[in-house]
Write a protein that holds these residues in place. Sequence first.
Motif, PDB file in Angstrom:
ATOM      1  N   VAL A  20      83.490 -24.166 -51.040  1.00  0.00           N
ATOM      2  CA  VAL A  20      82.166 -23.967 -51.614  1.00  0.00           C
ATOM      3  C   VAL A  20      81.767 -25.169 -52.473  1.00  0.00           C
ATOM      4  CG1 VAL A  20      80.860 -22.520 -53.235  1.00  0.00           C
ATOM      5  CG2 VAL A  20      82.321 -21.469 -51.524  1.00  0.00           C
ATOM      6  N   GLY A  21      82.733 -25.806 -53.116  1.00  0.00           N
ATOM      7  CA  GLY A  21      82.467 -26.946 -53.992  1.00  0.00           C
ATOM      8  C   GLY A  21      81.730 -28.081 -53.303  1.00  0.00           C
ATOM      9  N   GLN A  56      76.823 -31.330 -52.269  1.00  0.00           N
ATOM     10  CA  GLN A  56      75.864 -31.873 -51.309  1.00  0.00           C
ATOM     11  C   GLN A  56      74.444 -31.451 -51.656  1.00  0.00           C
ATOM     12  OE1 GLN A  56      77.019 -30.743 -47.387  1.00  0.00           O
ATOM     13  NE2 GLN A  56      78.897 -31.911 -47.470  1.00  0.00           N
ATOM     14  N   GLY A  57      74.284 -30.228 -52.084  1.00  0.00           N
ATOM     15  CA  GLY A  57      72.956 -29.778 -52.498  1.00  0.00           C
ATOM     16  C   GLY A  57      72.449 -30.544 -53.701  1.00  0.00           C
ATOM     17  N   ALA A 112      81.520 -36.146 -48.936  1.00  0.00           N
ATOM     18  CA  ALA A 112      81.760 -34.859 -49.589  1.00  0.00           C
ATOM     19  C   ALA A 112      82.128 -33.772 -48.584  1.00  0.00           C
ATOM     20  CB  ALA A 112      80.534 -34.443 -50.386  1.00  0.00           C
ATOM     21  N   GLN A 113      81.601 -33.838 -47.378  1.00  0.00           N
ATOM     22  CA  GLN A 113      81.845 -32.794 -46.388  1.00  0.00           C
ATOM     23  C   GLN A 113      83.266 -32.816 -45.847  1.00  0.00           C
ATOM     24  OE1 GLN A 113      79.964 -30.266 -45.802  1.00  0.00           O
ATOM     25  NE2 GLN A 113      81.314 -29.426 -44.268  1.00  0.00           N
ATOM     26  N   ALA A 126      89.215 -27.799 -45.700  1.00  0.00           N
ATOM     27  CA  ALA A 126      89.441 -26.412 -46.120  1.00  0.00           C
ATOM     28  C   ALA A 126      89.308 -25.462 -44.932  1.00  0.00           C
ATOM     29  CB  ALA A 126      88.465 -26.029 -47.218  1.00  0.00           C
ATOM     30  N   LEU A 127      88.344 -25.711 -44.057  1.00  0.00           N
ATOM     31  CA  LEU A 127      88.171 -24.875 -42.871  1.00  0.00           C
ATOM     32  C   LEU A 127      89.367 -24.992 -41.935  1.00  0.00           C
ATOM     33  CD1 LEU A 127      86.382 -23.076 -41.033  1.00  0.00           C
ATOM     34  CD2 LEU A 127      85.496 -25.196 -40.076  1.00  0.00           C
TER      35      LEU A 127
END
Length: 92
Positions: A32-33, A38-39, A70-71, A77-78
């Motif tokens: 989630v971080g 990114q937002g 950032a992604q 994590a995924l």
Amino acid sequence: MLFANPLVTRQGAGIVLACSAIGAGLSMIAGVGPGIGQGYAAGKSSEAVGKRPGLQSMIVRTMLLGQAVAQTTGIYALVIALLLLFSQILTQ
């Protein structure tokens, strides 16, 4: 090493599966971080384009590069969550 451990018996397999499910959930929460970051980057770049419309190309390019960096942690994590969920325990 966790799933192919010879010390894991049929009785211990349930504990390993439960810990794997908890670990997968925690890793997705950690994903989630990057989304929040990114937002924030996209919002600030929108503000910058509003202030300096002539630099839109450079600002958007910089924002996309920052978001790609950032992604990578969200994708990691995924991948970890999927590995934990779909790995099979090798029992005797």
